[in-house]
Scaffold this motif. Structure first.
Motif, short mmCIF file in Angstrom:
data_model
loop_
_atom_site.label_atom_id
_atom_site.label_comp_id
_atom_site.label_asym_id
_atom_site.label_seq_id
_atom_site.Cartn_x
_atom_site.Cartn_y
_atom_site.Cartn_z
N LEU A 2 0.85 -1.20 0.00
CA LEU A 2 0.00 0.00 0.00
C LEU A 2 0.89 1.26 0.00
CD1 LEU A 2 -3.11 0.30 0.32
CD2 LEU A 2 -2.74 0.75 2.74
N HIS A 3 1.92 1.22 0.84
CA HIS A 3 2.84 2.36 0.93
C HIS A 3 3.65 2.51 -0.37
CE1 HIS A 3 5.53 5.32 2.49
NE2 HIS A 3 6.57 4.54 2.30
N LEU A 4 4.10 1.38 -0.91
CA LEU A 4 4.86 1.42 -2.16
C LEU A 4 4.05 2.11 -3.26
CD1 LEU A 4 7.21 0.34 -4.07
CD2 LEU A 4 5.75 -1.67 -4.42
N PHE A 5 2.79 1.69 -3.41
CA PHE A 5 1.97 2.24 -4.50
C PHE A 5 1.46 3.64 -4.22
CE2 PHE A 5 1.00 -2.39 -5.73
CZ PHE A 5 2.08 -2.41 -6.59
N ARG A 6 1.53 4.07 -2.98
CA ARG A 6 1.16 5.45 -2.69
C ARG A 6 2.06 6.40 -3.49
NH1 ARG A 6 0.88 9.75 -2.62
NH2 ARG A 6 0.30 11.33 -1.12
N GLY A 7 3.31 5.96 -3.74
CA GLY A 7 4.22 6.67 -4.65
C GLY A 7 4.32 8.17 -4.42
N ARG A 8 4.58 8.55 -3.18
CA ARG A 8 4.60 9.98 -2.87
C ARG A 8 5.59 10.78 -3.69
NH1 ARG A 8 4.39 10.30 3.62
NH2 ARG A 8 5.12 12.41 3.29
N ARG A 9 6.67 10.08 -4.10
CA ARG A 9 7.69 10.85 -4.85
C ARG A 9 7.17 11.34 -6.20
NH1 ARG A 9 8.77 5.53 -5.27
NH2 ARG A 9 9.61 4.64 -7.20
N PHE A 10 6.03 10.81 -6.64
CA PHE A 10 5.50 11.25 -7.93
C PHE A 10 4.42 12.32 -7.80
CE2 PHE A 10 6.85 6.78 -8.70
CZ PHE A 10 7.96 7.10 -9.49
N ASP A 11 4.12 12.70 -6.58
CA ASP A 11 3.04 13.68 -6.38
C ASP A 11 3.23 14.96 -7.19
OD1 ASP A 11 1.71 11.99 -4.76
OD2 ASP A 11 1.98 13.12 -2.89
N ALA A 12 4.50 15.40 -7.27
CA ALA A 12 4.76 16.68 -7.95
C ALA A 12 4.40 16.63 -9.44
CB ALA A 12 6.23 17.05 -7.79
N LEU A 13 4.41 15.41 -10.02
CA LEU A 13 4.05 15.29 -11.44
C LEU A 13 2.55 15.48 -11.66
CD1 LEU A 13 6.05 12.09 -12.55
CD2 LEU A 13 6.66 14.49 -12.94
N PHE A 14 1.78 15.28 -10.57
CA PHE A 14 0.32 15.29 -10.69
C PHE A 14 -0.31 16.33 -9.76
CE2 PHE A 14 1.85 11.11 -11.90
CZ PHE A 14 1.17 10.86 -13.08
N PRO A 15 -0.11 17.62 -10.09
CA PRO A 15 -0.58 18.66 -9.17
C PRO A 15 -2.11 18.76 -9.13
CG PRO A 15 0.36 19.65 -11.14
CD PRO A 15 0.55 18.17 -11.28
N LYS A 16 -2.57 19.12 -7.96
CA LYS A 16 -4.00 19.29 -7.72
C LYS A 16 -4.66 20.25 -8.71
CE LYS A 16 -6.54 21.64 -4.11
NZ LYS A 16 -6.51 22.17 -2.74
N GLU A 17 -3.99 21.38 -8.97
CA GLU A 17 -4.59 22.42 -9.82
C GLU A 17 -4.80 21.95 -11.25
OE1 GLU A 17 -1.49 22.88 -8.28
OE2 GLU A 17 -2.67 23.34 -6.46
#
Ligand code: ZN
Length: 487
Positions: free
Chosen positions: A209-224
């Motif tokens: 679950l933690h692995l697929f959370r993939g936090r390091r990719f968050d910046a590629l997918f911004p909320k806006e």
């Protein structure tokens, strides 16, 4: 009689989905569906079920019979369903001096970077899950008994016959998928876990679950950029979301609003809601795109179709349309065109492995559920050993019933995954690798959506030139895309 019955069924369906929408969108304090079931109790009487089960030669009545039978069964256990769900909604655990609601534990576990803290949180969650297992077992036994009372050989036979799942063929195809992807899966599992410093032997599902959370990719997918990504994608196919008057896009933040995107097809095709509380990140994008796939399907259904063809039938069809959009971020062309990502290979690599994980998880769930619905005794051990062998990490025994949806919904997802690849290959052959930028592709999809769920995925696949539903394309894609070192 049947037309009147369909009208009533449609009215019930509208009230039910309006209620789900109001509660999940945070416009109402709590969900209250029992009064709706009570008002329409005449639709789900045993006499009605038996009559419809005798009329299954024609498709329109067969879809009604399937739906009424499953609602009849649910109606018999709804007290138990509600008490399990309320107990889970109210449950809290103590963590570092604070009371944490059970439902908040999942996101906490997936975001927790420290392995031992993650495992402790997971243990707390599992204790609560286990507390409802006696009631879950009771509920399931009652469903099994009632299926036999209706004259079916078993609960499995009821689901398979009424839902047209073709479980024997699906089981064969999923066993091959498990065999053919085993080697590559184990390689990728070890490699992905070592990337976050976890040894496979110590890993459990909460680490995945933690692995697929993939936090390091968050910046590629911004909320806006979420909503613009969706509208631009649709515009590429000639679909102007702003012009779809039957769609309501609800992005307003409300405290009680569900954190997960959902689609509520209240009146098809006249009133469809797409609800989201944007937070950004790869998962949030996938779930928005998934729900938008459902929404576009329902928005485009021919209003003159009979209710069973607009809304009932095989949900594998709508799930396949949802998956078609859901997996757009696995497409480099899409990442580049829509989000301006030059090199998304690291992300795509993880996302493809995640897809394989899901396919193996659902395939082994199918094998497990076939055993569970045959014999409840020893189900917990079988759950752990069967899923453990196919997924290579420790499986929490407490989840052996919570992890099961009624009536083999897992089979409908599997059928949808198979069909989605066939549909996408067809689109790529007809309109090119960037089919999602082609008006003609949009027109073709709209023509499919228009037909609601009258046809089954095997029939749609046959129209596209395939020999029915065939998992070989899915397996080929999984193996070849995961074998490429870099692409
Ligand atoms: Zn879905």
């Amino acid at each position: 009689m049947i037309n009147d019955f369909e009208k009533q069924a449609e009215a019930f369906h509208q009230e039910l989905y309006r209620e789900y929408y109001l509660a999940e969108a945070g416009l109402k304090d709590e969900l209250s569906i029992i009064p709706i079931y009570e008002r329409y109790a005449h639709l789900f009487g045993e006499d009605v079920v038996r009559e419809l089960l005798g009329l299954t030669q024609d498709r329109r009545r067969r879809y009604l019979a399937e739906w009424v039978t499953l609602e009849y069964l649910e109606n018999l256990v709804k007290g138990m369903t509600e008490s399990i769900s309320n107990a889970m909604r109210q449950a809290t655990v103590e963590w570092e001096g604070q009371q944490i609601p059970y439902h908040n534990l999942r996101p906490m576990i997936s975001n927790e970077a420290d392995m031992s803290r993650r495992h402790r949180l997971d243990e707390l969650e599992r204790e609560v899950t286990a507390s409802a297992n006696p009631k879950r077992e009771q509920r399931l036994s009652k469903l099994h008994d009632r299926a036999s009372d209706l004259g079916f050989e078993s609960y499995i036979a009821l689901c398979d016959q009424l839902r047209g799942l073709d479980l024997p063929s699906l089981t064969r195809q999923m066993r091959s998928l498990l065999n053919d992807t085993r080697e590559i899966f184990y390689q990728r599992l070890e490699e992905s876990l070592s990337g976050i410093e976890i040894r496979v032997e110590e890993a459990s599902t909460c680490d995945i679950l933690h692995l697929f959370r993939g936090r390091r990719f968050d910046a590629l997918f911004p909320k806006e950029a979420m909503i613009p990504a969706l509208t631009t994608t649709l515009a590429g196919m000639g679909i102007d979301m702003a012009q779809q008057e039957n769609l309501e896009l609800d992005i307003e933040p409300r405290p009680l609003k569900s954190p997960r995107a959902f689609c509520a097809p209240i009146r098809i095709p006249d009133e469809v809601k797409l609800v989201i509380k944007p937070i950004g990140g790869p998962d949030d994008y996938a779930s928005l795109l998934h729900e938008a796939g459902h929404a576009e399907h329902f928005l485009n259904v021919d209003p003159d179709l009979a209710f069973p063809f607009k809304r009932l039938g095989d949900n594998s069809v709508t799930e396949a349309y949802a998956f078609l959009f859901h997996y757009l971020p696995l497409n480099h062309h899409w990442l580049h065109r829509i989000l301006g990502i030059e090199d998304g290979s690291e992300f795509v690599r993880l996302a493809r492995f995640q897809k394989l994980w899901f396919l193996r998880r659902y395939s082994s769930k199918l094998l497990y559920e076939l055993e569970l619905h045959t014999r409840l005794d020893g189900a917990e051990e079988r759950y752990v050993s069967l899923l453990g062998d196919e997924l290579g990490v420790a499986i929490p025994p407490e989840d052996y019933l919570k992890d099961v949806d009624d009536a083999f919904y897992c089979a409908q997802y599997l059928r949808a995954w198979i069909f989605e690849v066939q549909l996408r290959r067809f689109l790529e052959n007809e309109f090119g690798a960037e089919w999602f930028t082609m008006r003609d592709a949009g027109e073709y999809l709209t023509s499919l959506w228009r037909r609601g769920q009258e046809l089954r995925p095997e029939e749609l696949a046959t129209e596209m030139g395939y020999e029915g539903l065939d998992a070989k394309y899915l397996v080929e894609e999984l193996v070849s895309t995961l074998s490429d070192a870099r692409d």
